[in-house]
Scaffold this active site. Structure first.
Site, PDB file in Angstrom:
ATOM      1  CG  ASP A   1     -15.017 176.012  65.595  1.00 36.75           C
ATOM      2  OD1 ASP A   1     -14.065 176.750  65.265  1.00 36.75           O
ATOM      3  OD2 ASP A   1     -15.267 174.939  65.026  1.00 36.75           O
ATOM      4  CG  HIS A   2     -10.686 176.200  66.441  1.00 35.17           C
ATOM      5  ND1 HIS A   2     -11.739 175.732  65.698  1.00 35.17           N
ATOM      6  CD2 HIS A   2      -9.747 175.227  66.410  1.00 35.17           C
ATOM      7  CE1 HIS A   2     -11.440 174.528  65.239  1.00 35.17           C
ATOM      8  NE2 HIS A   2     -10.235 174.201  65.655  1.00 35.17           N
TER       9      HIS A   2
ATOM     10  CG  ASP B   1     -10.384 171.470  61.751  1.00 32.93           C
ATOM     11  OD1 ASP B   1     -10.109 172.342  62.590  1.00 32.93           O
ATOM     12  OD2 ASP B   1     -10.484 170.262  62.035  1.00 32.93           O
TER      13      ASP B   1
ATOM     14  NE  ARG C   1      -5.281 165.914  65.719  1.00 36.22           N
ATOM     15  CZ  ARG C   1      -5.478 166.723  64.710  1.00 36.22           C
ATOM     16  NH1 ARG C   1      -5.426 168.031  64.893  1.00 36.22           N
ATOM     17  NH2 ARG C   1      -5.681 166.236  63.511  1.00 36.22           N
TER      18      ARG C   1
ATOM     19  CB  SER D   1      -3.452 170.864  63.106  1.00 32.64           C
ATOM     20  OG  SER D   1      -3.834 172.033  62.440  1.00 32.64           O
TER      21      SER D   1
ATOM     22  NE  ARG E   1      -2.605 173.803  64.412  1.00 35.86           N
ATOM     23  CZ  ARG E   1      -2.514 173.226  65.607  1.00 35.86           C
ATOM     24  NH1 ARG E   1      -1.388 173.305  66.299  1.00 35.86           N
ATOM     25  NH2 ARG E   1      -3.533 172.605  66.151  1.00 35.86           N
TER      26      ARG E   1
HETATM   27  C1  MIC Z   1      -6.997 170.750  65.780  1.00 31.99           C
HETATM   28  O1  MIC Z   1      -7.819 169.938  66.180  1.00 31.99           O
HETATM   29  O2  MIC Z   1      -5.774 170.621  65.965  1.00 31.99           O
HETATM   30  C2  MIC Z   1      -7.478 171.952  65.013  1.00 31.99           C
HETATM   31  C3  MIC Z   1      -7.213 173.123  65.831  1.00 31.99           C
HETATM   32  O3  MIC Z   1      -8.862 171.875  64.808  1.00 31.99           O
HETATM   33  C4  MIC Z   1      -6.735 171.981  63.684  1.00 31.99           C
HETATM   34  C5  MIC Z   1      -6.913 173.182  62.910  1.00 31.99           C
HETATM   35  C6  MIC Z   1      -6.146 174.346  63.450  1.00 31.99           C
HETATM   36  O4  MIC Z   1      -4.989 174.189  63.797  1.00 31.99           O
HETATM   37  O5  MIC Z   1      -6.723 175.418  63.477  1.00 31.99           O
HETATM   38  C7  MIC Z   1      -6.953 170.802  62.757  1.00 31.99           C
HETATM   39  O6  MIC Z   1      -7.220 169.721  63.231  1.00 31.99           O
HETATM   40  O7  MIC Z   1      -6.770 170.933  61.547  1.00 31.99           O
HETATM   41 FE1  SF4 Z   2     -12.111 171.807  67.452  1.00 34.15          FE
HETATM   42 FE2  SF4 Z   2     -10.100 170.490  66.273  1.00 34.15          FE
HETATM   43 FE3  SF4 Z   2     -10.901 169.888  68.744  1.00 34.15          FE
HETATM   44 FE4  SF4 Z   2     -12.433 169.337  66.722  1.00 34.15          FE
HETATM   45  S1  SF4 Z   2     -10.423 168.461  67.128  1.00 34.15           S
HETATM   46  S2  SF4 Z   2     -13.092 170.238  68.652  1.00 34.15           S
HETATM   47  S3  SF4 Z   2     -12.082 171.064  65.366  1.00 34.15           S
HETATM   48  S4  SF4 Z   2      -9.979 171.775  68.078  1.00 34.15           S
END
Ligand code: MIC
Ligand code: SF4
Length: 755
Positions: free
Chosen positions: A95-96, A160, A449, A644, A646
């Site tokens: 999805d990313h 995540d 975010r 995140s 990550r």
């Molecule tokens: C995000 O919303 O920042 C992400 C991308 O979903 C991350 C995970 C990632 O960095 O791949 C998260 O929230 O953990």
């Molecule tokens: Fe994707 Fe993270 Fe955004 Fe949710 S907050 S849509 S998991 S990038």
């Protein structure tokens, strides 16, 4: 089809006995969070009460979820663990990695063309180890989990931070780094410090323009981005019951933004309705047999102050719509006050883009509420002033929305673009025209975010978070400070009209439908499946184990960067274009800390190389120290690593030779990620010592050789003029975690134990 029904039934079968044991151990009525935690102890029925905020506890989560951007690293690590299969039901979701530009079909095709190597890798690893695979376009991980896997009273972890979304169906669902997922997939216990408990009592009922999103926007305003750290937030009260399961999911989802370990709601009729509508009546039947255990005890909700560490009360009837931002999700402004506040702060009020979607707000109900606004406006002759982008949460939601005419309604606006069922702009996968000009501008979105640069890479984009219906209203008016409750819109013919209040449908009256939901089951026997990683790939790289600690005090370490102010995982390991390298540790390390503001000079990606005296980029400087055999240290402020899950934010500095990250305070997941990767994650015992750190400092650990739980470490800070400061450092390592440090990483230890 119901996934893993047997597993769910087994979990419920254990409930009565384990709850009884927990009641005895704790000695008082239980919150829902405690019930779920105590029924999921690795050692079985509870024999003792754990101290919240202090005891480390081993848990046995029921399932694991991973998304493509983190699954690569998680699965590269899992491949090293030497197991033939995952020990608990696990899924991977693509999805990313899908960029939003023109619209769903073409964007998806482009992603397939660009990232097939990664998708194929994830598909074959999933196939080999028994992991359910969700193809690109199937949907955003947390919506897909809510629609298919989440179940009341269950416990899951996911790579995540928004895994917490499944709290909308009464789970304890927790975001973790990939190394934690490896523990659970390898059949080992998963460790967490017993969380504190925050109770949020919801009275009244949402009405008019107010949405579930406003509950969490309000809570974020109260608790701030670190107010939930180390705590589970449990929502209860009449107001909680009056909201849909997906609305509850929205609230839990954005609990990640206050640093909460997770959030949850007790099992109720909204969950029954949602489970039944998503084809899981059997889960309802099973849950109903233990329903009394799937919510907090009545005594707890009657006298919450006696059972929670903190209690907040919100009257939904009085709550008004909010906009949170810019640059941080906890800066809450009621819509009614935006005119004034925007002027005071000089926030741009013209809106060029408005976006609906993300795992937070992309349910069927969300789309119906936003569509009701568009429908009303179009019928009154209003044209949208800004562009509106929509990412549906899943193929099931998209297909159903199309069948029910919702997409047609949106498309009555010329400026609408329906993007793929994926994260898209929420994670910087957005080819926004003109973003490279870095002009000051504002956008609104229904995501969670809004850190600098996150959506379009432009540091001057002021992003505001709000509900989908408010996003639609703002798209129509083209103004950030539009208040639909009091302000009028002008139609094509110059008439002034008011928008009707939003109205929505909790669930599709004709039921959900989908042709191909994107799911692919793994092979029955994956032992012959080959996973191929090309040695010259720029996107995937097999991992080389980190070096173990040599047992000696670390001395002569150089300051790499002293980060100033907010330093989220987006600052440490940026997403957007860098998502490309999520499976290649060396390549992605070139983004290490490039977004962090250097306390000296207040610039990003410019630090002094103490070997040459020249300024250089952070990754290059780190590589220079590493090449010279000199360890380095990162210093930071409060809530370091917020955002995140990550683990790249921990693995990159580790790979580049950083040995310690010393800060005023950490965000939970990031602190664990550092520990797992064999780093020292330490905090200043005296916060003011942060100010003692100078640009050309050298660090000597005096007593690392005696590294032990609950014992401070002493750091000698040697300044360029030869003067010295002694700084005391706190840490939260227990015995086992100290072993990870000694071995070089938690994974090294697993490998050793399996050898
Ligand atoms: C995000 O919303 O920042 C992400 C991308 O979903 C991350 C995970 C990632 O960095 O791949 C998260 O929230 O953990
Ligand atoms: Fe994707 Fe993270 Fe955004 Fe949710 S907050 S849509 S998991 S990038």
């Amino acid at each position: 089809m119901v996934f893993d029904l047997d597993m769910i039934k087994e979990v419920y079968a254990k409930y009565p006995e384990r709850i009884e044991a927990a009641r005895k151990a704790v000695g008082k009525p239980l919150t829902l969070a405690e019930k779920i935690l105590y029924t999921h102890l690795w050692d079985g029925a509870a024999t003792t009460a754990y101290e919240r905020g202090n005891s480390y506890v081993d848990f046995a989560p029921d399932r694991v979820a991973m998304q493509d951007a983190t699954a690569q690293m998680a699965l590269l690590q899992f491949m090293q663990a030497g197991k033939p299969n995952v020990a608990v039901p696990s899924t991977a979701h693509c999805d990313h990695l899908i960029q939003a530009k023109v619209g769903a079909d073409q964007d998806l095709q482009n992603a397939l063309n660009k990232s097939s190597e990664v998708f194929n890798f994830l598909e074959s690893v999933s196939n080999k180890y028994g992991i359910g695979f969700w193809k690109p376009g199937g949907g955003i991980i947390h919506q897909v989990v809510l629609e298919n896997y989440a179940f009341p009273g269950g416990m899951m972890i996911g790579t995540d931070s928004h895994t917490v979304n499944a709290g909308g169906l009464g789970m304890v669902a927790i975001g973790v780094g990939g190394a934690d997922a490896v523990d659970v997939m390898a059949g080992m216990p998963w460790e967490l410090k017993m969380p504190k408990l925050i109770g949020v009592k919801l009275t009244g009922k949402l009405n008019g323009w107010t949405a579930p999103k406003d509950v969490i926007l309000k809570v974020a305003g109260i608790l701030t981005v670190k107010g939930g750290t180390g705590a589970i937030v449990e929502y209860f009260g009449e107001g909680a019951k009056s909201m849909s399961a997906t609305g509850k999911g929205t609230i839990c989802n954005m609990g990640a933004e206050i640093g909460a370990t997770t959030s949850t709601f007790g099992y109720d009729d909204s969950m029954r309705r949602y489970l039944a509508a998503t084809g899981r009546q059997e889960v309802v039947d099973a849950a109903d047999q233990v329903a009394e255990h799937l919510t907090g005890d009545a005594e707890v909700y009657a006298n919450p102050e006696q059972y929670f560490d903190q209690v907040i009360e919100i009257n939904l009837s009085e709550l008004t719509p909010h906009l949170n931002g810019p640059f941080t999700p906890d800066l809450a402004t009621p819509v009614a006050e935006m005119k004034e506040v925007a002027k005071e702060n000089d926030w741009p009020t013209d809106i060029e883009w408005a976006l609906i979607g993300s795992c937070t707000n992309s349910s069927y109900e969300d789309l119906t509420r936003a569509a009701s606004i568009v429908d009303d406006a179009v019928s009154k002759g209003v044209k949208a002033k800004s562009k509106l982008g929509i990412n549906p949460g899943s193929e099931q939601v998209r297909y159903t929305a199309e069948r029910d005419g919702l997409l047609d309604t949106f498309e009555k606006l010329e400026s609408v673009r329906i993007f793929t069922n994926a994260c898209g702009p929420c994670i910087g996968q957005w080819d926004r025209e003109g973003a490279e000009k870095e002009e000051k501008n504002s956008i609104v979105h229904s995501f969670n975010r809004n850190f600098a640069k996150r959506a379009d890479g432009n540091p001057n984009t002021h992003a505001f978070v709000t509900s989908p219906e408010m996003v639609a209203a703002i798209a129509l008016s083209g103004r950030l400070d539009f208040n639909p409750i009091t302000d009028k819109l002008t139609t094509e013919s110059g008439e002034e009209v008011m928008l009707k209040e939003p109205s929505g449908l909790e669930l599709p009256p004709k039921g959900f439908a989908v042709e191909d939901n994107g799911y692919q089951a793994p092979a029955e026997d994956g032992s012959n499946v080959e996973v191929i990683v090309a040695p010259d790939s720029e996107r995937l790289q097999l991992l080389t184990p980190f070096e173990p600690w040599d047992g000696k005090n670390i001395t002569g370490a150089k300051l790499l960067i002293k980060a100033f102010g907010k330093c989220t995982t987006d600052h440490i390991s940026m997403a957007g274009p860098w998502l490309r390298y999520r499976g290649h540790l060396d390549n992605i390390s070139n983004n290490c800390l490039i977004g962090a503001v250097n306390a000296f000079g207040k610039e990003t990606n410019s630090v002094v190389n103490q070997l040459t005296g020249e300024r250089g980029e952070v990754p290059a400087t780190a590589r220079a120290y590493k090449a010279a055999g000199i360890p380095s240290v990162v210093v930071g402020d409060h809530n370091y690593g917020e955002g995140s899950s990550r683990e790249h934010a921990a693995m990159e500095p580790r790979h580049l030779g950083v040995v310690a990250v010393i800060v005023k305070s950490f965000a939970r997941i990031h602190e664990t990620n550092l520990k797992k990767q064999g780093m020292l994650g330490l905090t200043f015992a005296n916060e003011a010592d942060y100010d003692k750190i100078k640009e050309d400092d050298t660090f000597n650990f005096i007593d690392l050789e005696d590294f032990a739980p609950k014992k401070q470490l002493t750091l000698e800070v040697v300044h360029a003029d030869g003067s010295k400061d002694t700084v005391m450092l706190n840490h939260t390592y227990n015995e086992a975690q100290i072993e990870w440090f000694k071995e070089g990483s938690a994974l090294n230890l697993i490998k050793k134990e399996n050898a």
